[in-house]
Structures are given as structure tokens and as C-alpha cells.
Design a protein around this motif. Structure first.
Motif, PDB file in Angstrom:
ATOM      1  N   SER A  14       2.503  13.509  -6.581  1.00  0.00           N
ATOM      2  CA  SER A  14       1.800  14.730  -6.182  1.00  0.00           C
ATOM      3  C   SER A  14       0.862  14.499  -5.002  1.00  0.00           C
ATOM      4  CB  SER A  14       1.000  15.277  -7.370  1.00  0.00           C
ATOM      5  OG  SER A  14       0.072  14.302  -7.773  1.00  0.00           O
ATOM      6  N   SER A  15       0.784  13.276  -4.516  1.00  0.00           N
ATOM      7  CA  SER A  15      -0.056  13.017  -3.338  1.00  0.00           C
ATOM      8  C   SER A  15       0.846  12.734  -2.140  1.00  0.00           C
ATOM      9  CB  SER A  15      -1.013  11.865  -3.649  1.00  0.00           C
ATOM     10  OG  SER A  15      -1.946  11.730  -2.611  1.00  0.00           O
ATOM     11  N   SER A  16       0.267  12.202  -1.069  1.00  0.00           N
ATOM     12  CA  SER A  16       1.003  12.156   0.205  1.00  0.00           C
ATOM     13  C   SER A  16       2.263  11.294   0.125  1.00  0.00           C
ATOM     14  CB  SER A  16       0.096  11.605   1.297  1.00  0.00           C
ATOM     15  OG  SER A  16       0.009  10.207   1.193  1.00  0.00           O
ATOM     16  N   ASP A  17       3.259  11.681   0.938  1.00  0.00           N
ATOM     17  CA  ASP A  17       4.538  10.968   0.963  1.00  0.00           C
ATOM     18  C   ASP A  17       4.435   9.649   1.701  1.00  0.00           C
ATOM     19  OD1 ASP A  17       6.052  12.715  -0.467  1.00  0.00           O
ATOM     20  OD2 ASP A  17       6.577  13.932   1.279  1.00  0.00           O
ATOM     21  N   HIS A  18       3.842   9.706   2.875  1.00  0.00           N
ATOM     22  CA  HIS A  18       3.879   8.576   3.792  1.00  0.00           C
ATOM     23  C   HIS A  18       2.696   8.744   4.742  1.00  0.00           C
ATOM     24  CE1 HIS A  18       5.368   5.884   6.934  1.00  0.00           C
ATOM     25  NE2 HIS A  18       6.180   5.391   6.027  1.00  0.00           N
ATOM     26  N   PRO A  19       2.089   7.640   5.179  1.00  0.00           N
ATOM     27  CA  PRO A  19       0.979   7.785   6.127  1.00  0.00           C
ATOM     28  C   PRO A  19       1.349   8.580   7.379  1.00  0.00           C
ATOM     29  CG  PRO A  19       1.057   5.550   5.321  1.00  0.00           C
ATOM     30  CD  PRO A  19       2.241   6.241   4.744  1.00  0.00           C
ATOM     31  N   ASP A  20       2.627   8.537   7.780  1.00  0.00           N
ATOM     32  CA  ASP A  20       3.074   9.331   8.924  1.00  0.00           C
ATOM     33  C   ASP A  20       2.897  10.817   8.696  1.00  0.00           C
ATOM     34  OD1 ASP A  20       3.773   7.239  10.401  1.00  0.00           O
ATOM     35  OD2 ASP A  20       5.944   7.409  10.126  1.00  0.00           O
ATOM     36  N   LYS A  21       3.040  11.203   7.457  1.00  0.00           N
ATOM     37  CA  LYS A  21       3.023  12.632   7.152  1.00  0.00           C
ATOM     38  C   LYS A  21       1.654  13.097   6.679  1.00  0.00           C
ATOM     39  CE  LYS A  21       7.750  13.645   5.730  1.00  0.00           C
ATOM     40  NZ  LYS A  21       8.541  14.004   4.542  1.00  0.00           N
ATOM     41  N   ALA A  22       0.842  12.161   6.228  1.00  0.00           N
ATOM     42  CA  ALA A  22      -0.437  12.540   5.624  1.00  0.00           C
ATOM     43  C   ALA A  22      -1.398  13.090   6.674  1.00  0.00           C
ATOM     44  CB  ALA A  22      -1.049  11.318   4.949  1.00  0.00           C
ATOM     45  N   GLU A  38      -7.607  -2.048   9.285  1.00  0.00           N
ATOM     46  CA  GLU A  38      -8.151  -3.397   9.173  1.00  0.00           C
ATOM     47  C   GLU A  38      -7.322  -4.224   8.191  1.00  0.00           C
ATOM     48  OE1 GLU A  38     -10.149  -5.703  10.885  1.00  0.00           O
ATOM     49  OE2 GLU A  38     -11.436  -3.960  11.049  1.00  0.00           O
ATOM     50  N   ARG A  39      -6.956  -3.586   7.084  1.00  0.00           N
ATOM     51  CA  ARG A  39      -6.186  -4.297   6.071  1.00  0.00           C
ATOM     52  C   ARG A  39      -4.826  -4.713   6.624  1.00  0.00           C
ATOM     53  NH1 ARG A  39      -4.210  -0.730   1.341  1.00  0.00           N
ATOM     54  NH2 ARG A  39      -2.340  -0.732   2.621  1.00  0.00           N
ATOM     55  N   GLU A  40      -4.197  -3.788   7.358  1.00  0.00           N
ATOM     56  CA  GLU A  40      -2.875  -4.098   7.913  1.00  0.00           C
ATOM     57  C   GLU A  40      -2.976  -5.172   8.991  1.00  0.00           C
ATOM     58  OE1 GLU A  40      -0.042  -3.161   6.574  1.00  0.00           O
ATOM     59  OE2 GLU A  40      -1.473  -2.391   5.117  1.00  0.00           O
ATOM     60  N   ALA A  41      -4.038  -5.098   9.792  1.00  0.00           N
ATOM     61  CA  ALA A  41      -4.205  -6.108  10.840  1.00  0.00           C
ATOM     62  C   ALA A  41      -4.357  -7.484  10.220  1.00  0.00           C
ATOM     63  CB  ALA A  41      -5.433  -5.779  11.691  1.00  0.00           C
ATOM     64  N   LYS A  42      -5.095  -7.539   9.123  1.00  0.00           N
ATOM     65  CA  LYS A  42      -5.304  -8.816   8.459  1.00  0.00           C
ATOM     66  C   LYS A  42      -3.987  -9.344   7.891  1.00  0.00           C
ATOM     67  CE  LYS A  42      -8.768 -10.930   5.499  1.00  0.00           C
ATOM     68  NZ  LYS A  42      -9.446 -11.743   6.502  1.00  0.00           N
ATOM     69  N   ARG A  43      -3.206  -8.407   7.348  1.00  0.00           N
ATOM     70  CA  ARG A  43      -1.945  -8.824   6.744  1.00  0.00           C
ATOM     71  C   ARG A  43      -0.969  -9.323   7.813  1.00  0.00           C
ATOM     72  NH1 ARG A  43       2.979  -6.263   5.599  1.00  0.00           N
ATOM     73  NH2 ARG A  43       2.287  -4.412   6.697  1.00  0.00           N
ATOM     74  N   LEU A  44      -0.895  -8.591   8.950  1.00  0.00           N
ATOM     75  CA  LEU A  44       0.113  -8.924   9.959  1.00  0.00           C
ATOM     76  C   LEU A  44      -0.320 -10.073  10.860  1.00  0.00           C
ATOM     77  CD1 LEU A  44       1.227  -5.361  11.025  1.00  0.00           C
ATOM     78  CD2 LEU A  44       2.544  -6.994   9.718  1.00  0.00           C
ATOM     79  N   TYR A  45      -1.593 -10.024  11.282  1.00  0.00           N
ATOM     80  CA  TYR A  45      -2.010 -10.964  12.315  1.00  0.00           C
ATOM     81  C   TYR A  45      -3.119 -11.898  11.857  1.00  0.00           C
ATOM     82  CZ  TYR A  45       0.474  -7.398  14.871  1.00  0.00           C
ATOM     83  OH  TYR A  45       1.417  -6.514  15.282  1.00  0.00           O
ATOM     84  N   ALA A  86      11.874   9.722   8.975  1.00  0.00           N
ATOM     85  CA  ALA A  86      13.061   8.904   9.182  1.00  0.00           C
ATOM     86  C   ALA A  86      13.671   8.419   7.863  1.00  0.00           C
ATOM     87  CB  ALA A  86      12.712   7.700  10.064  1.00  0.00           C
ATOM     88  N   GLY A  87      13.093   8.827   6.757  1.00  0.00           N
ATOM     89  CA  GLY A  87      13.639   8.458   5.465  1.00  0.00           C
ATOM     90  C   GLY A  87      13.211   7.097   4.966  1.00  0.00           C
ATOM     91  N   GLU A  88      12.236   6.491   5.647  1.00  0.00           N
ATOM     92  CA  GLU A  88      11.788   5.187   5.182  1.00  0.00           C
ATOM     93  C   GLU A  88      10.626   5.381   4.211  1.00  0.00           C
ATOM     94  OE1 GLU A  88      10.480   3.961   8.923  1.00  0.00           O
ATOM     95  OE2 GLU A  88      12.479   3.431   9.677  1.00  0.00           O
ATOM     96  N   SER A  89      10.617   4.581   3.182  1.00  0.00           N
ATOM     97  CA  SER A  89       9.462   4.643   2.303  1.00  0.00           C
ATOM     98  C   SER A  89       8.421   3.663   2.821  1.00  0.00           C
ATOM     99  CB  SER A  89       9.848   4.315   0.870  1.00  0.00           C
ATOM    100  OG  SER A  89      10.282   2.982   0.795  1.00  0.00           O
ATOM    101  N   CYS A  90       7.199   3.893   2.406  1.00  0.00           N
ATOM    102  CA  CYS A  90       6.081   3.111   2.948  1.00  0.00           C
ATOM    103  C   CYS A  90       5.986   1.796   2.190  1.00  0.00           C
ATOM    104  CB  CYS A  90       4.809   3.920   2.811  1.00  0.00           C
ATOM    105  SG  CYS A  90       3.341   3.074   3.355  1.00  0.00           S
ATOM    106  N   ASP A  91       6.525   0.713   2.798  1.00  0.00           N
ATOM    107  CA  ASP A  91       6.546  -0.550   2.058  1.00  0.00           C
ATOM    108  C   ASP A  91       5.233  -1.317   2.148  1.00  0.00           C
ATOM    109  OD1 ASP A  91       6.817  -1.031   4.699  1.00  0.00           O
ATOM    110  OD2 ASP A  91       8.736  -2.104   4.577  1.00  0.00           O
ATOM    111  N   TYR A  92       4.332  -0.866   3.039  1.00  0.00           N
ATOM    112  CA  TYR A  92       3.062  -1.586   3.141  1.00  0.00           C
ATOM    113  C   TYR A  92       1.930  -0.881   2.411  1.00  0.00           C
ATOM    114  CZ  TYR A  92       2.924   1.745   7.001  1.00  0.00           C
ATOM    115  OH  TYR A  92       2.997   2.882   7.746  1.00  0.00           O
TER     116      TYR A  92
END
Lengths: 213, 153
Positions: free
Chosen positions: A113-121, A152-159, A99-105
Motif C-alpha cells: 500500500s506504499s510506494s512502488d519504486h523510488p522512481d515513482k515516489a 548517503e546510504r547508497e553512496a556508502k554501499r556503492l563507493y 521499466a518493470g524493474e523492482s527496487c533491489d536496493y
């Protein structure tokens, strides 16, 4: 000598003894519950659709040979380093998703040279027929661990600031356990949160069939 | 004061313990019912691998497939790893039919949530496991759980 009546044995303590035994067994028995790694297999696809081309940089290849050695991204690696390598790959966020969004988290190195986005990895795993099952499970475990670490890291950050999770070390796990506990009453907020986290780091773990030899 | 002491000394009524055995029996029955006996005797060696990212398995929707080398008293089966389903040794080609049969036995609402538990000996080669997985894909039972011993992180 006069015959004396045998004194009656006091049976009052029998129940105590029985309780003692019962408590002993109660403590020592564990009602065994099987645990394991839950994975989904890909459905059989007979359609002749050309698979989409995946850029090499979005692919993290893990090979296990017949001597149980690991080859990760063309380099030999020890098992203990695999988790960190996978985390770095998934968390890199060097580009944008479909969708053209960069991974802000993402907190990775943003390496081109490594993955673009967790969606694509995508993590691709291939093993030999002679690979031992133990090693295979070890590798699976490490890769699942990489995803779990990031979720786990994202859950901690968000919730992590919500009052029911404050002070808990493993927020994502706590959420999953809560879902498990209330499996009969659907909690849409909780399910929504779990889905959000899963979507941030979707598990894309593909397995190639071993070559027939 | 002495009025109160009179007649009250030394004859506490004994607490009846007649119901204690009943309570103990009740607990005993509970444990008898709750303990699960191993339902199929294994003909193969089965030492599970260990992992730390494990999830719990829901028993009500699971069928188990065992794989491993035949154990000492079943030497006649050879030394190559074999597959066991319920009480018998099956060939790779039979996995599909067996799994579908097991799925049919479940109640209707659990059938879409059917999980296959793979209890595979850790010395088995992974090729056998991928053969089983291929069969499971053909049977369209796609949820798989690799049963492992939980290990502390």
C-alpha cells in the motif's frame, strides 16, 4: 640638575603588538558565506496536456495548516517524525518502476500500500498562505534530509569501499565536496557516480500553490 | 680555544625589523579586500530560519530578495511583510522585472546558472514566499535557494 636627554622608546615591539592584533582579528572574523536549501521551481507549463495519473500510494502528501500543524498522509504528525516517515515511504520499494524493474536496493518494508519504486515516489507538499515561513523551511529541510539520508546510504554501499572514501562517514557529502573543489576541472568519473546516486533516489518533491483565500 | 672566543662576544647583529610593518600592512590590506561589507542596508527585519541540510551558495551568480516585516525605523511602511530588492522596497509584481534585470547584469556564461537567494524572515507567512516564487517562475529563473542559518545536525 643637568638636563638629561629623554631615552628613546624602543619601537621594536610595535610589530609584535600589531601582529597580535592581526592574529586576533584573523581568528575572530568569519568571512560570511551564505548557506541554504537549493531547490528548483517547476517551469510554467501552458500546454493543455493532461497530467499523468499518479496512484495514491505513490504520493506522500504533506499539508501544513495555518496553525503550523502537519498533516502527513491524512494523519497528524509531529515534525520530528516526518523524516523517518518520508524515508520509509521512499525506501519502500513495494512494486516496480516504469521499466518493470523492482527496487533491489530498497531496504523498506515492501508494503503493497506504499510506494512502488523510488522512481515513482513523489512527495507532494502544500501549505496555507498563513503558514509561517519558519515551519515551511523546517518541513522542506526534513524532506531534503530524507533524500540525503537515502543517497548517503547508497553512496556508502556503492563507493564506500573505494580507498579515498574508506573511513569517511559521509561518502555522498565527501563526493559533493570533491566536485565543488574541482569545479574547474571536470571529473567525469566523479560526476558519473554522483549522477548514479541521484538516479537511485531522484528528488521528486512537488509543491502545490496555496489556495487563494 | 680562546682564539675563537675573541671578538665574537656580545655583538650579535640585530635582525632588521624594518620590513615587519610592510608585512603587517600587506595582511591588513588582504583582509580589507577580502571582507565583504553588507552592500544594501536592510529596511526590514531579517531573522533567517535554520536548517541542517544546507548547501553553500555561490555569490557570483546570485541575486538576493529579502522579505520580512518593516523594521522599527521604517514603521511608515506598515506592519505587513514587504519585499526588498537591493535598496528599495518593491511590490510583488515588480519582482519579475527586477530579477530579470539582475540576471542581465551577470556575465554571459553565468546567466544560465543564475540563482535567486531568498532571505526571508522566519515570521513571514509562506503565502508571500509562494507569490515571489510564482513571479520567479514567470521570469523563468527557476533556481532558488532558501537562505538559512546552518544548524548542527
Amino acid at each position: 640638575m643637568a638636563k638629561r636627554a629623554a631615552p628613546e622608546v624602543n619601537a621594536g615591539s610595535m610589530a609584535d603588538i600589531a601582529f597580535l592584533l592581526l592574529i586576533f582579528f584573523l581568528v575572530t572574523t568569519t568571512i560570511e558565506k551564505d548557506k541554504g536549501l537549493l531547490r528548483s521551481l517547476p517551469p510554467i507549463d501552458d500546454s493543455e496536456v493532461e497530467p499523468p495519473i499518479i496512484k495514491q500510494k505513490n504520493l506522500f502528501t504533506v499539508l501544513i495548516n495555518r496553525n503550523n500543524q502537519l498533516l502527513v498522509e491524512e494523519e497528524q504528525m509531529e515534525l520530528k517524525d516526518l523524516r523517518q516517515a518520508a524515508i520509509e515511504f521512499l525506501d519502500n520499494g513495494g512494486g516496480t518502476n516504469a521499466a518493470g524493474e523492482s527496487c533491489d536496493y530498497c531496504k523498506g518494508k515492501r508494503d503493497e500500500s506504499s510506494s512502488d519504486h523510488p522512481d515513482k515516489a513523489i512527495i507532494s507538499m502544500k501549505h496555507d498562505r498563513e503558514t509561517s515561513y519558519e515551519k515551511y523551511i523546517d518541513v522542506q529541510n526534513e524532506l531534503v534530509a530524507a533524500y540525503n539520508f537515502l543517497r548517503e546510504r547508497e553512496a556508502k554501499r556503492l563507493y564506500g569501499n573505494l580507498k579515498q572514501y574508506r573511513g569517511t562517514e559521509k561518502v555522498y557529502q565527501a563526493m559533493l565536496e570533491e566536485k565543488e573543489k574541482n569545479q574547474f576541472s571536470k571529473d567525469t568519473i566523479l560526476n558519473g557516480r554522483i549522477e548514479t546516486i541521484k538516479k537511485l533516489f531522484p528528488m521528486k518533491l512537488s509543491e502545490a500553490e496555496p489556495d487563494k483565500s | 680555544m680562546s682564539k675563537f672566543k675573541k671578538g665574537k662576544q656580545g655583538d650579535l647583529p640585530a635582525i632588521s625589523t624594518a620590513s615587519l610593518p610592510d608585512i603587517v600592512f600587506m595582511l591588513l590590506f588582504f583582509f580589507m579586500v577580502a571582507t565583504v561589507m553588507r552592500d544594501s542596508s536592510l529596511m526590514i527585519e531579517n531573522r533567517l530560519p535554520s536548517a541542517d541540510q544546507v548547501e553553500k551558495l555561490k555569490k557570483d551568480r546570485t541575486a538576493f530578495i529579502y522579505a520580512g516585516k518593516p523594521s522599527a525605523q521604517f514603521k511608515q511602511l506598515g506592519t505587513e511583510p514587504v519585499i526588498q530588492f537591493n535598496d528599495k522596497i518593491i511590490k510583488v509584481e515588480e519582482v519579475q522585472a527586477s530579477v530579470i534585470a539582475a540576471q542581465q547584469e551577470l556575465t554571459e556564461e553565468l546567466q544560465p546558472k543564475f540563482v535567486v537567494g531568498l532571505k526571508v524572515d522566519k515570521d513571514t507567512h509562506a503565502g508571500l514566499v509562494s507569490d515571489i516564487k510564482q513571479e520567479l517562475r514567470q521570469a523563468n529563473t527557476l533556481k532558488v535557494m532558501y537562505i538559512a542559518n546552518a544548524r548542527a545536525e
